[in-house]
Structures are given as C-alpha cells and as structure tokens.
Design an enzyme around this catalytic site. Structure first.
Site, PDB file in Angstrom:
ATOM      1  N   GLY A  39       0.831  -1.213   0.000  1.00 25.53           N
ATOM      2  CA  GLY A  39       0.000   0.000   0.000  1.00 25.53           C
ATOM      3  C   GLY A  39       0.854   1.246   0.000  1.00 25.53           C
ATOM      4  N   ARG A  65      19.216  10.910  -3.714  1.00 30.51           N
ATOM      5  CA  ARG A  65      20.241  11.958  -3.591  1.00 30.51           C
ATOM      6  C   ARG A  65      21.450  11.490  -2.775  1.00 30.51           C
ATOM      7  NH1 ARG A  65      16.767  17.562  -3.763  1.00 30.51           N
ATOM      8  NH2 ARG A  65      16.246  17.308  -5.958  1.00 30.51           N
ATOM      9  N   ARG A 109       0.648  -4.670  -5.652  1.00 31.22           N
ATOM     10  CA  ARG A 109       0.781  -5.974  -5.007  1.00 31.22           C
ATOM     11  C   ARG A 109       0.969  -6.955  -6.160  1.00 31.22           C
ATOM     12  NH1 ARG A 109      -0.649  -4.645   0.350  1.00 31.22           N
ATOM     13  NH2 ARG A 109      -2.103  -2.916   0.401  1.00 31.22           N
ATOM     14  N   ASP A 122       5.698  -5.543   5.702  1.00 36.57           N
ATOM     15  CA  ASP A 122       6.202  -6.895   5.981  1.00 36.57           C
ATOM     16  C   ASP A 122       6.256  -7.787   4.750  1.00 36.57           C
ATOM     17  OD1 ASP A 122       6.879  -6.959   8.590  1.00 36.57           O
ATOM     18  OD2 ASP A 122       4.935  -7.688   9.315  1.00 36.57           O
ATOM     19  N   THR A 172       4.445   1.872   5.647  1.00 37.46           N
ATOM     20  CA  THR A 172       3.051   1.433   5.704  1.00 37.46           C
ATOM     21  C   THR A 172       2.287   2.337   6.671  1.00 37.46           C
ATOM     22  OG1 THR A 172       1.530  -0.321   6.413  1.00 37.46           O
ATOM     23  CG2 THR A 172       3.712  -0.384   7.385  1.00 37.46           C
ATOM     24  N   ILE A 173       1.059   2.682   6.291  1.00 39.61           N
ATOM     25  CA  ILE A 173       0.276   3.550   7.190  1.00 39.61           C
ATOM     26  C   ILE A 173      -0.180   2.791   8.433  1.00 39.61           C
ATOM     27  CG2 ILE A 173      -0.527   5.086   5.345  1.00 39.61           C
ATOM     28  CD1 ILE A 173      -3.294   3.633   5.598  1.00 39.61           C
ATOM     29  N   ASP A 174      -0.072   1.468   8.406  1.00 39.12           N
ATOM     30  CA  ASP A 174      -0.659   0.654   9.486  1.00 39.12           C
ATOM     31  C   ASP A 174       0.194   0.514  10.739  1.00 39.12           C
ATOM     32  OD1 ASP A 174      -3.005   0.138   8.115  1.00 39.12           O
ATOM     33  OD2 ASP A 174      -2.130  -1.562   7.046  1.00 39.12           O
ATOM     34  N   ASP A 179       2.282  -1.618  11.402  1.00 36.51           N
ATOM     35  CA  ASP A 179       2.238  -3.025  11.833  1.00 36.51           C
ATOM     36  C   ASP A 179       3.509  -3.801  11.470  1.00 36.51           C
ATOM     37  OD1 ASP A 179       1.787  -2.974   9.130  1.00 36.51           O
ATOM     38  OD2 ASP A 179       0.178  -4.454   9.152  1.00 36.51           O
ATOM     39  N   ARG A 239      -6.547  -3.295   8.345  1.00 34.31           N
ATOM     40  CA  ARG A 239      -7.190  -4.605   8.125  1.00 34.31           C
ATOM     41  C   ARG A 239      -6.837  -5.590   9.232  1.00 34.31           C
ATOM     42  NH1 ARG A 239      -5.604  -6.395   2.440  1.00 34.31           N
ATOM     43  NH2 ARG A 239      -4.370  -4.529   2.666  1.00 34.31           N
ATOM     44  N   GLY A 299     -10.693  11.415  21.950  1.00 32.94           N
ATOM     45  CA  GLY A 299     -11.491  11.122  23.140  1.00 32.94           C
ATOM     46  C   GLY A 299     -12.708  10.272  22.811  1.00 32.94           C
ATOM     47  N   LYS A 318     -23.934  12.410  28.349  1.00 28.14           N
ATOM     48  CA  LYS A 318     -23.072  12.657  27.188  1.00 28.14           C
ATOM     49  C   LYS A 318     -23.918  12.917  25.954  1.00 28.14           C
ATOM     50  CE  LYS A 318     -18.547  10.831  28.003  1.00 28.14           C
ATOM     51  NZ  LYS A 318     -17.368  10.296  27.342  1.00 28.14           N
ATOM     52  N   GLU A 323     -11.091  -1.092  10.089  1.00 26.42           N
ATOM     53  CA  GLU A 323     -11.491  -1.730   8.818  1.00 26.42           C
ATOM     54  C   GLU A 323     -11.546  -3.262   8.912  1.00 26.42           C
ATOM     55  OE1 GLU A 323      -8.309  -0.982   6.155  1.00 26.42           O
ATOM     56  OE2 GLU A 323      -9.303  -1.839   4.413  1.00 26.42           O
ATOM     57  N   ARG A 327     -25.107   6.781  13.177  1.00 28.83           N
ATOM     58  CA  ARG A 327     -24.618   6.908  11.800  1.00 28.83           C
ATOM     59  C   ARG A 327     -23.227   6.283  11.675  1.00 28.83           C
ATOM     60  NH1 ARG A 327     -28.979   8.231  10.717  1.00 28.83           N
ATOM     61  NH2 ARG A 327     -29.803  10.174   9.879  1.00 28.83           N
ATOM     62  N   GLN A 350      -7.491   8.493   3.945  1.00 31.32           N
ATOM     63  CA  GLN A 350      -6.454   8.408   4.991  1.00 31.32           C
ATOM     64  C   GLN A 350      -5.067   8.137   4.414  1.00 31.32           C
ATOM     65  OE1 GLN A 350      -8.273   5.835   8.427  1.00 31.32           O
ATOM     66  NE2 GLN A 350      -9.472   5.630   6.584  1.00 31.32           N
TER      67      GLN A 350
HETATM   68  P1  ATP Z   1       1.096  -3.036   3.455  1.00 26.17           P
HETATM   69  O1  ATP Z   1       1.434  -3.005   4.928  1.00 26.17           O
HETATM   70  O2  ATP Z   1       0.829  -1.703   2.923  1.00 26.17           O
HETATM   71  O3  ATP Z   1       0.040  -4.047   3.137  1.00 26.17           O
HETATM   72  P2  ATP Z   1       3.031  -4.950   2.499  1.00 26.17           P
HETATM   73  O4  ATP Z   1       4.390  -4.787   1.939  1.00 26.17           O
HETATM   74  O5  ATP Z   1       2.931  -5.778   3.756  1.00 26.17           O
HETATM   75  O6  ATP Z   1       2.454  -3.499   2.688  1.00 26.17           O
HETATM   76  P3  ATP Z   1       1.840  -7.021   0.889  1.00 26.17           P
HETATM   77  O7  ATP Z   1       0.711  -6.959  -0.076  1.00 26.17           O
HETATM   78  O8  ATP Z   1       1.775  -7.990   2.012  1.00 26.17           O
HETATM   79  O9  ATP Z   1       2.049  -5.528   1.394  1.00 26.17           O
HETATM   80  O10 ATP Z   1       3.187  -7.329   0.072  1.00 26.17           O
HETATM   81  C1  ATP Z   1       3.560  -6.528  -1.020  1.00 26.17           C
HETATM   82  C2  ATP Z   1       4.150  -7.393  -2.099  1.00 26.17           C
HETATM   83  O11 ATP Z   1       5.332  -8.037  -1.609  1.00 26.17           O
HETATM   84  C3  ATP Z   1       3.256  -8.533  -2.550  1.00 26.17           C
HETATM   85  O12 ATP Z   1       2.294  -8.104  -3.480  1.00 26.17           O
HETATM   86  C4  ATP Z   1       4.281  -9.454  -3.191  1.00 26.17           C
HETATM   87  O13 ATP Z   1       4.648  -8.972  -4.461  1.00 26.17           O
HETATM   88  C5  ATP Z   1       5.485  -9.295  -2.261  1.00 26.17           C
HETATM   89  N1  ATP Z   1       5.493 -10.392  -1.266  1.00 26.17           N
HETATM   90  C6  ATP Z   1       4.695 -10.535  -0.178  1.00 26.17           C
HETATM   91  N2  ATP Z   1       4.968 -11.677   0.481  1.00 26.17           N
HETATM   92  C7  ATP Z   1       5.945 -12.292  -0.203  1.00 26.17           C
HETATM   93  C8  ATP Z   1       6.655 -13.535  -0.059  1.00 26.17           C
HETATM   94  N3  ATP Z   1       6.413 -14.371   0.945  1.00 26.17           N
HETATM   95  N4  ATP Z   1       7.598 -13.835  -0.992  1.00 26.17           N
HETATM   96  C9  ATP Z   1       7.854 -13.003  -2.018  1.00 26.17           C
HETATM   97  N5  ATP Z   1       7.224 -11.826  -2.211  1.00 26.17           N
HETATM   98  C10 ATP Z   1       6.285 -11.471  -1.337  1.00 26.17           C
END
Ligand code: ATP
Length: 330
Positions: A16, A30, A77, A108, A130-132, A134, A176, A190, A219, A228, A249, A257
């Site tokens: 993402g 650079r 992806r 990751d 990554t915005i997450d 994680d 997610r 808050g 309140k 999500e 709502r 985001q």
């Molecule tokens: P985000 O946190 O935004 O989802 P991300 O890097 O974790 O980022 P993924 O969709 O999990 O997003 O992975 C990005 C790309 O990395 C995948 O589309 C794929 O091309 C590659 N990738 C993911 N896992 C593997 C793996 N086990 N082996 C090789 N390539 C991978």
C-alpha cells in the site's frame, strides 16, 4: 562488498502507498548520487522488476516530491513474486541492469519479497513504509503519522455534527489486521470506544449497554472508532439504533487516509531512513531492515525482524475506556 563496488542501486515502493514514501525515494536517490552511485527507479513494486519497468533517477528527478503523498514510482501488489519463477525473473532483471543493491520501501510482505531476492544473491535493504504501523521491528513506519492525523481530523469533524444531533457515530478507519490507526485516533479524539482487530470480542450487547449508560450520564455524543478489519459499520449502526433508539450513523473514512501531504515527522523520518538504506548498501550490508527503535534509527537482520511480534498496548486500550467510562477492556 567494499564501498567502491556499489555502482548502481534500484529503489522500489511496494504494498500500500503511504505518505512519506516520496521523501524516502528522494533521500535514497540523492544520497546515492552524492556517493557516485547510479539509481534506477523500479516502477510498481515487484511488478516492475518482473516486467522490466525501470527508469534512471537523477537528483533532478526527485525534486519537489518531498511534500507529495503517494509514490512517484507507483506501487502494486504482485502475485508473481510469490512464485519461484517470479523471484527468478526479478533476480534476472536486477542482474541485467547491473543492480548491486535494492532499496525496498514497503511493509512486511514487501520485506519477505526482498528476503527472497537476497537469498538469490541480490543485496537488499528494507525501509518500513506502511500507514498501518504493523511492522514489529520498528516503533515507526513511514506514513502512519500522516494517516493517523488525517483520521483524527476527520473524526473531529464528524464529532461536531454528531454532538449537534446527539447521535452515536461509528467511524471506520483503516487497518485490516492492525488497530493502531483506530487506537491512536480514538485516544486523540477522546472516543468512547475503539474496536480493534487484535482485541474485538464481537460483544455488541456490551457496546449497546455502554451507549445507554453514557447517554444516561448526560453525554451528548458517543464516538466508536471501528477498524477496517472488523468492518460492517453500516450494519452495526442499524443494529445499535434499533437497540438503543438513539440515531446512529456510520462513516467510512476509506482511502482519504492514505493520501495527502506527509506530516513533518513522516518527511523527516522517511528522509533519514531512505538515506540510511543507501549508507548500509554502500557499507556492503544486505538483508537488513532500517528501523526506529527506542528513539534511534538503527538496522536489523531481515529474518530476525520478520520473526518479531508486535503487540498493541494494553495500557492504551484500557485508557480509551477508563477515560470515557469505567468498564472492562474490549
Ligand atoms: P502493506 O502493509 O501496505 O500491506 P506490504 O508490503 O505488507 O504493505 P503485501 O501486499 O503484504 O504488502 O506485500 C507486497 C508485495 O510483496 C506482494 O504483493 C508481493 O509482491 C510481495 N510479497 C509478499 N509476500 C511475499 C513472499 N512471501 N515472498 C515473495 N514476495 C512477497
């Protein structure tokens, strides 16, 4: 590999998109140019490596991008990268372009791809984007600060109208599998409740009782931040309205985001991390992730980093509830 042996590096953004990725592309480019290293931008993440879509990046090519959201290299992806054939094609492209090192900006999953490449002899360095938030090995990821600030401002705005109409508002934010945007934006506005993928027990009755209780205590609004990964905010709103009799709502913030100009923190940290990735390659290092840990920029081994687990702060989750009403942790 000695410093003078690195002649060409590749840079790609994968997974993402996240605000600040451009700042990292700029600084990596650079920094490399300042060391006499040529830079190739790989388009659309691993897809660009597999389809051979690369372009030269000079210092002028990255001007005026530090404040722009998204990624000038595009992101994707790429399913083919999950296959041995895909990895070998990517390796072949790196060899053909004489890429001595690759900077992979992503999450990751992207790091797993980079690890595969490094197992086939391509020097790789990961930069957490990554915005997450994680990624376990780092306390900071590029884009989180911008995304959570955007979410916070949006929730503030929904809250104004929610208070005026004495409504319950469910606001769905990104995440997610990870609830950091939900937790941070919830604490920052808050909110009365945050529903996190890591913790949610699907006990809607408890939410309903809390709403009735807070209303009884005077309140005027009740804000629930829903991640999500839990989703179904509209249906949840209908059920809550039916059970409480209070207008409810749902607002789904969605992709807004991800976009927008990166915050100061994202520009600065991405700038340091992008440059550090190039420094590591120039020092002959490979299979490492740039990280921010305990107040310092550092780097860790890929495999070690990918094995780490990230836990959401129990204390912060508890605070959401204890600052709005006393009840058990969700
Ligand atoms: P985000 O946190 O935004 O989802 P991300 O890097 O974790 O980022 P993924 O969709 O999990 O997003 O992975 C990005 C790309 O990395 C995948 O589309 C794929 O091309 C590659 N990738 C993911 N896992 C593997 C793996 N086990 N082996 C090789 N390539 C991978």
């Amino acid at each position: 590999m000695a410093e003078n042996q690195i002649r060409t590096i590749g840079v790609l953004t994968s997974g993402g998109d996240a605000p600040g990725m451009n700042a990292a592309i700029r600084s990596a480019t650079r920094r490399a140019v300042s060391k006499g290293i040529r830079v190739k931008g790989v388009l659309k993440g691993y897809e660009g490596l597999i389809k051979d879509e690369l372009r030269d990046l000079g210092d002028r090519d990255v001007s005026e991008i530090i404040g722009r959201g998204g990624t000038i290299l595009y992101s994707a992806r790429c399913k083919e990268m999950l296959t041995e054939e895909g990895v070998l094609t990517a390796v072949e492209t790196c060899r053909r372009h004489e890429i001595d090192g690759l900077v992979v900006i992503g999450g990751d999953g992207s790091f797993r791809g980079a690890l595969e490449l490094s197992r086939h002899g391509i020097n790789t360095i990961g930069v957490p984007g990554t915005i997450d938030l994680d990624i376990s090995c780092t306390d900071y990821t590029i884009g989180f600060d911008s995304a959570v600030n955007t979410a916070m401002r949006a929730v503030d705005q929904v809250r104004d109208t929610s208070t005026s109409h004495e409504r319950v508002s469910i606001i769905e934010v990104m995440g997610r599998n990870a609830g950091y945007i939900a937790l941070w934006s919830g604490l920052a506005v808050g909110a009365e409740d945050v529903l996190l993928p890591e913790k949610y027990d699907y006990d809607e009755e408890q939410i309903i009782n809390q709403i009735i209780d807070t209303r009884r205590r005077g309140k005027k609004h009740h804000i629930i931040i829903n991640a999500e990964g839990i989703g179904h905010s509209q249906a949840m709103a209908k059920r809550i309205e039916a059970a409480t009799g209070i207008e409810t709502r749902a607002t789904i913030l969605g992709y807004m985001q991800r976009g927008g100009s990166p915050t100061c923190q994202d520009r600065l940290y991405a700038t340091v991390m992008g440059a550090k990735a190039v420094d590591l390659l120039a020092e002959g290092k490979t299979s490492r992730v740039v990280a921010y840990r305990q107040g310092e920029f550092t780097d860790l081994d890929f495999e070690e980093a990918l094995k780490m687990e990230k836990t959401i702060s129990e204390y912060e989750v508890d605070l959401v509830h204890s600052l709005s009403y006393s009840t058990s942790v969700r």
